[in-house]
Motif scaffolding. Structure first.
Motif: not given
Length: 279
Positions: A80-93, A164-177
Motif C-alpha cells: 500500500s502507498d498509505s503508511k497509515d494503512s500499514l500501521i493499522q495492521r500492527v494491531a493484528y500481529q 540465470n541472468i534475466k531482468k526482473m520487475d522492480y518491487y515497489h516498497i511503497a508505504g513501507m519505504a
C-alpha cells in the motif's frame, strides 16, 4: 551494461540506519526522547496486547526488541502507498515473546519510526531523508522510490538467479519505504559510511549527533547467544544497535547492515576502530 561505482541499486534494509538517524537528530533537537511511547506521536498505532501498548518505547522499535516477529507477508503481499494503512495492521500481529525478552527483526517498527519523524517535522519521510542526509552528504543521485530510480541513468537491474541472468520487475516498497526503499550507489553510500566513521561529521560539518552515533553502533540488544559457528569461526558475538548489526570479525569491531529486495542484495559495513568502510 557494465556496473560502475555510480550505478544505482536498491539497498533494501541498509535504509534502516537512515530512518533511525533522523530520530537521532530529532532527539538532539529536543523534539523527543527514545523513552517516549510511539503512541504519543502515532495515536493510531496499537499493538496486539496491553503489555505491549504500555511497555514499548521508541528505543525498542529501533533495536528490534518489541517481541514482534517479521509478519512480512502482511506488507509484502499486500503493498500500500498509505503508511497509515500499514500501521493499522500492527494491531493484528501476534508477538512471539514479551517485550525486550528476545530479538526479532521487524520492518513495521522501522515504518513506525519514519511516521514518528513525519509527525514531528510535518514533512514526509522522503523529504526528511533528502534534506537531512542526501543533500548535505552530496548524495545527489540517490533516491527513494522505484519511479525515481527508473528516471535515472546507470541503474542496476535484478537477477533472477546467479546462473540465470534475466531482468526482473522492480518491487515497489511503497508505504513501507522507511524500512527499505533507498536506491543508491557505491560512491554515494561511501559518503554515508565516511560520516559514521568520522563520528557523525562529513567534510568537517556535523551531520549526525556524535552521542547518537556512539549509541547507535553500540549493543542495544543481544541477537543470539552462542559460540562462534564452525562455518565462520572468526565472527564473535552478535548484537544490534539502532539500524545496525554489530560483531567482532578477526578481533575487529564491525558495524554492518544488509539489504535484500527482489533481485538486489546490498551490504553496508564499516570498522570504526580501523577507519575502513565497505559497501
Amino acid at each position: 551494461t557494465p556496473v560502475t561505482p555510480n550505478t544505482l541499486f536498491a539497498i533494501g534494509s541498509c535504509s534502516k540506519a537512515f530512518t533511525s538517524a533522523v530520530l537521532g537528530q530529532l532527539r538532539n533537537e529536543n523534539k523527543l526522547t527514545f523513552e517516549d511511547k510511539p503512541s504519543q506521536y502515532i495515536p493510531e498505532l496499537k499493538f496486539f496486547n496491553n503489555e505491549m501498548n504500555n511497555t514499548i518505547q521508541i528505543r525498542d522499535l529501533m533495536s528490534h526488541r518489541t517481541g514482534l516477529p517479521r509478519h512480512d507477508y502482511s506488507w509484502y503481499l499486500f503493498p500500500s502507498d498509505s503508511k497509515d494503512s500499514l500501521i493499522q495492521r500492527v494491531a493484528y500481529q501476534e508477538p512471539f515473546t514479551g517485550v525486550r525478552e528476545k530479538w526479532y527483526y521487524n520492518n513495521f517498527m522501522f515504518l513506525a519510526q519514519g511516521v514518528v519523524a513525519e509527525k514531528l517535522t510535518g514533512k514526509t519521510w522522503e523529504e526528511n531523508i533528502r534534506e537531512r542526509f542526501f543533500k548535505p552528504l552530496d548524495m545527489g543521485r540517490s533516491n527513494l522510490s522505484i519511479p525515481e530510480m527508473q528516471k535515472a541513468t546507470d541503474i542496476g537491474y535484478g537477477l533472477e538467479k546467479d546462473s540465470n541472468i534475466k531482468k526482473m520487475d522492480y518491487y515497489h516498497i511503497a508505504g513501507m519505504a522507511p524500512a527499505g526503499s533507498i536506491n543508491s550507489s557505491v560512491n554515494e553510500m561511501s559518503n554515508w559510511v565516511i560520516t559514521w566513521i568520522n563520528g557523525g561529521k562529513f567534510k568537517g560539518k556535523e551531520i549526525i549527533p556524535p552521542a547518537y552515533v556512539s549509541e547507535a553502533i553500540s549493543s542495544q540488544m543481544i541477537i543470539g547467544a552462542a559460540l562462534p559457528d564452525k562455518t565462520i569461526p572468526d565472527v564473535h558475538f552478535s548484537t544490534y544497535g539502532y539500524g545496525w548489526f554489530m560483531a567482532s570479525y578477526k578481533g575487529h569491531y564491525r558495524v554492518e547492515h544488509g539489504g535484500n529486495i527482489d533481485g538486489f542484495s546490498a551490504s553496508t559495513s564499516f570498522f570504526p576502530s580501523d577507519s575502513v568502510g565497505i559497501v
